[in-house]
Design an enzyme around this catalytic site. Structure first.
Site, PDB file in Angstrom:
ATOM      1  N   SER A 112      -6.215  -1.269  -5.340  1.00 24.83           N
ATOM      2  CA  SER A 112      -6.401  -1.593  -3.924  1.00 24.83           C
ATOM      3  C   SER A 112      -7.260  -2.854  -3.865  1.00 24.83           C
ATOM      4  O   SER A 112      -7.787  -3.303  -4.885  1.00 24.83           O
ATOM      5  CB  SER A 112      -7.070  -0.445  -3.155  1.00 24.83           C
ATOM      6  OG  SER A 112      -8.368  -0.196  -3.656  1.00 24.83           O
ATOM      7  N   LYS A 156     -20.427   5.439 -13.951  1.00 29.22           N
ATOM      8  CA  LYS A 156     -19.237   6.183 -14.377  1.00 29.22           C
ATOM      9  C   LYS A 156     -18.051   5.890 -13.461  1.00 29.22           C
ATOM     10  O   LYS A 156     -16.926   5.655 -13.924  1.00 29.22           O
ATOM     11  CB  LYS A 156     -19.536   7.679 -14.413  1.00 29.22           C
ATOM     12  CG  LYS A 156     -20.567   8.071 -15.456  1.00 29.22           C
ATOM     13  CD  LYS A 156     -20.839   9.570 -15.452  1.00 29.22           C
ATOM     14  CE  LYS A 156     -21.886   9.939 -16.497  1.00 29.22           C
ATOM     15  NZ  LYS A 156     -22.180  11.392 -16.508  1.00 29.22           N
ATOM     16  N   GLY A 197      -6.993  20.942  -4.689  1.00 30.63           N
ATOM     17  CA  GLY A 197      -5.797  20.944  -3.854  1.00 30.63           C
ATOM     18  C   GLY A 197      -5.622  22.204  -3.035  1.00 30.63           C
ATOM     19  O   GLY A 197      -4.794  22.242  -2.117  1.00 30.63           O
ATOM     20  N   GLN A 198      -6.403  23.249  -3.328  1.00 28.68           N
ATOM     21  CA  GLN A 198      -6.218  24.514  -2.622  1.00 28.68           C
ATOM     22  C   GLN A 198      -6.585  24.424  -1.152  1.00 28.68           C
ATOM     23  O   GLN A 198      -5.854  24.916  -0.291  1.00 28.68           O
ATOM     24  CB  GLN A 198      -7.032  25.622  -3.292  1.00 28.68           C
ATOM     25  CG  GLN A 198      -6.812  27.006  -2.670  1.00 28.68           C
ATOM     26  CD  GLN A 198      -7.542  28.113  -3.412  1.00 28.68           C
ATOM     27  OE1 GLN A 198      -8.301  27.851  -4.364  1.00 28.68           O
ATOM     28  NE2 GLN A 198      -7.330  29.344  -3.002  1.00 28.68           N
ATOM     29  N   ASP A 241      -6.448  14.324  -6.174  1.00 25.58           N
ATOM     30  CA  ASP A 241      -6.195  12.990  -5.616  1.00 25.58           C
ATOM     31  C   ASP A 241      -7.532  12.448  -5.144  1.00 25.58           C
ATOM     32  O   ASP A 241      -8.070  12.892  -4.128  1.00 25.58           O
ATOM     33  CB  ASP A 241      -5.196  13.084  -4.458  1.00 25.58           C
ATOM     34  CG  ASP A 241      -4.811  11.716  -3.912  1.00 25.58           C
ATOM     35  OD1 ASP A 241      -5.351  10.699  -4.386  1.00 25.58           O
ATOM     36  OD2 ASP A 241      -3.973  11.664  -2.987  1.00 25.58           O
ATOM     37  N   ALA A 276     -10.318   8.975  -4.832  1.00 29.08           N
ATOM     38  CA  ALA A 276     -10.697   7.579  -4.975  1.00 29.08           C
ATOM     39  C   ALA A 276     -11.814   7.495  -6.001  1.00 29.08           C
ATOM     40  O   ALA A 276     -12.524   8.473  -6.256  1.00 29.08           O
ATOM     41  CB  ALA A 276     -11.176   7.026  -3.637  1.00 29.08           C
ATOM     42  N   HIS A 317       0.847  -1.198   0.000  1.00 29.02           N
ATOM     43  CA  HIS A 317       0.000   0.000   0.000  1.00 29.02           C
ATOM     44  C   HIS A 317       0.880   1.245   0.000  1.00 29.02           C
ATOM     45  O   HIS A 317       1.801   1.371   0.792  1.00 29.02           O
ATOM     46  CB  HIS A 317      -0.892  -0.025   1.246  1.00 29.02           C
ATOM     47  CG  HIS A 317      -1.882   1.086   1.297  1.00 29.02           C
ATOM     48  ND1 HIS A 317      -1.712   2.185   2.111  1.00 29.02           N
ATOM     49  CD2 HIS A 317      -3.060   1.265   0.651  1.00 29.02           C
ATOM     50  CE1 HIS A 317      -2.752   2.998   1.969  1.00 29.02           C
ATOM     51  NE2 HIS A 317      -3.576   2.455   1.092  1.00 29.02           N
TER      52      HIS A 317
END
Length: 349
Positions: free
Chosen positions: A140, A224, A306-307, A174, A176, A116
């Site tokens: 995963s 989707k 990401g901010q 980022d 999942a 992992h």
């Protein structure tokens, strides 16, 4: 309680070394974990240390791996991880992808047989800091029901992208392919908090808000998200000749065995496609344009991906990282593990 990044990293590194990991590998794993905690992604931070330490001490993580890097074409290569700590294999594989992309414009590196690897944002930011575009995706273990299915087949199968701006800021995605990451379920359990109703289902396939009753996650956007998970599995599993789908090994079942997971890094040098400085400036312009959009009711500002994590990281740099007391007590103890995970696949459920 709150603790500085440096203190947290040192505590985690010390624990991994005590479990049997080499110091340089322990340093990398701790660095990836503190990156996650510093950005507020606690599901991939210090709460994972005991699990990793138990797997290391029981032989499921190779503490003396034989890494090999083999170019298979002008811009393609395989990094063999030999079931090392996933964070180590993923970071070193990205290092090689960055070198190759600077020479050829594009690099695609398959990282084979690792454990992992934690928050993928860490690896795409490696590329972005070098003024390159980084993309990473990985497998995963099966823990999400496919669209129309009643039992798990694919995992959370995350995807990440990092794109640099001209001013040091970067866009970081980022995510999942499930609505919630499994680590967030574990985090909710550790704090005895409920989860949103649309994150997961119980053993009967019924949506649940109780993290202790979760049997499987749900993919984003129905069919989707299911399709995206399949794409990730093909590119990081089937493509690399590794176990795929529901054949991927469980994270928690037997900690004495290696995981043999796959991860794919794609790195692009913008200079091979457009003017490099213009690209960097246009990424910065994109971030500024998004910030300047009229926000919807209930929002103070439109943020670029990401901010918010970056803002949180700045706050944690100033005030310290928030760590659950039980986790901190474990980190400062002499205990390596409490046999909380080994041969207990149901622990994750």
């Amino acid at each position: 309680m709150r603790i500085t990044k440096a203190e947290l990293k040192e505590l985690m590194k010390r624990k991994f070394c005590r479990a049997g990991l080499k110091e340089d590998h322990a340093d990398i794993v701790a660095d990836v974990l503190v990156h996650a905690d510093a950005r507020g992604v606690h599901s991939h931070g210090a709460m994972r240390v005991e699990y990793y330490a138990e797997r290391i001490s029981k032989g499921g993580t190779n503490t003396n791996p034989n890494f090999t890097f083999t170019k298979t074409g002008p811009c393609s290569a395989i990094f063999e991880g030999d079931n090392a700590a996933g964070h180590v294999g993923a970071k070193l594989g990205m290092d090689e992808a960055i070198k190759m992309a600077k020479e050829t414009g594009v690099a695609i590196v398959g990282v084979r047989s690792i454990g992992h690897s934690g928050a993928l944002s860490y690896y795409v930011q490696q590329a972005a800091r070098e003024k390159l575009i980084g993309i990473s995706l990985c497998q995963s273990d099966p823990m999400a029901v496919p669209y129309g299915g009643a039992e798990p087949f694919y995992g959370t199968h995350p995807i990440a992208l990092g794109a640099p701006g001209s001013d040091g800021r970067m866009i970081t995605i980022d995510m999942a392919t499930t609505i919630g990451a499994w680590g967030r379920i574990l985090h909710a359990r550790s704090k005895n908090e409920q989860i949103p109703e649309d994150w997961a289902v119980d053993e009967n396939g019924v949506p649940t808000t109780d993290p202790h009753k979760v049997n499987a996650l749900v993919h984003i956007a129905g069919a989707k998200g299911y399709g995206l998970a399949m794409m990730v599995d093909i590119l990081s599993g089937v493509l690399l000749g590794l176990p795929y789908g529901n054949k991927v090994t469980s994270m928690y079942h037997d900690l004495s065995e290696g995981r043999n997971l796959g991860q794919l890094h794609i790195v692009i040098d913008p200079a091979y496609f457009t003017n490099a400085e213009s690209f960097l400036q246009n990424i910065t312009n994109t971030m500024n344009d998004l910030n300047n959009l009229k926000p919807a009711t209930g929002f103070a500002q439109v943020m670029y991906p990401g901010q918010s994590s970056g803002i949180r990281e700045e706050a944690y740099e100033r005030d310290g990282i928030e760590i659950v007391d039980d986790i901190y007590n474990y980190l400062i103890s002499d205990v390596i593990h409490n046999n909380a995970y080994d041969n207990k696949g149901a622990f994750a459920k």
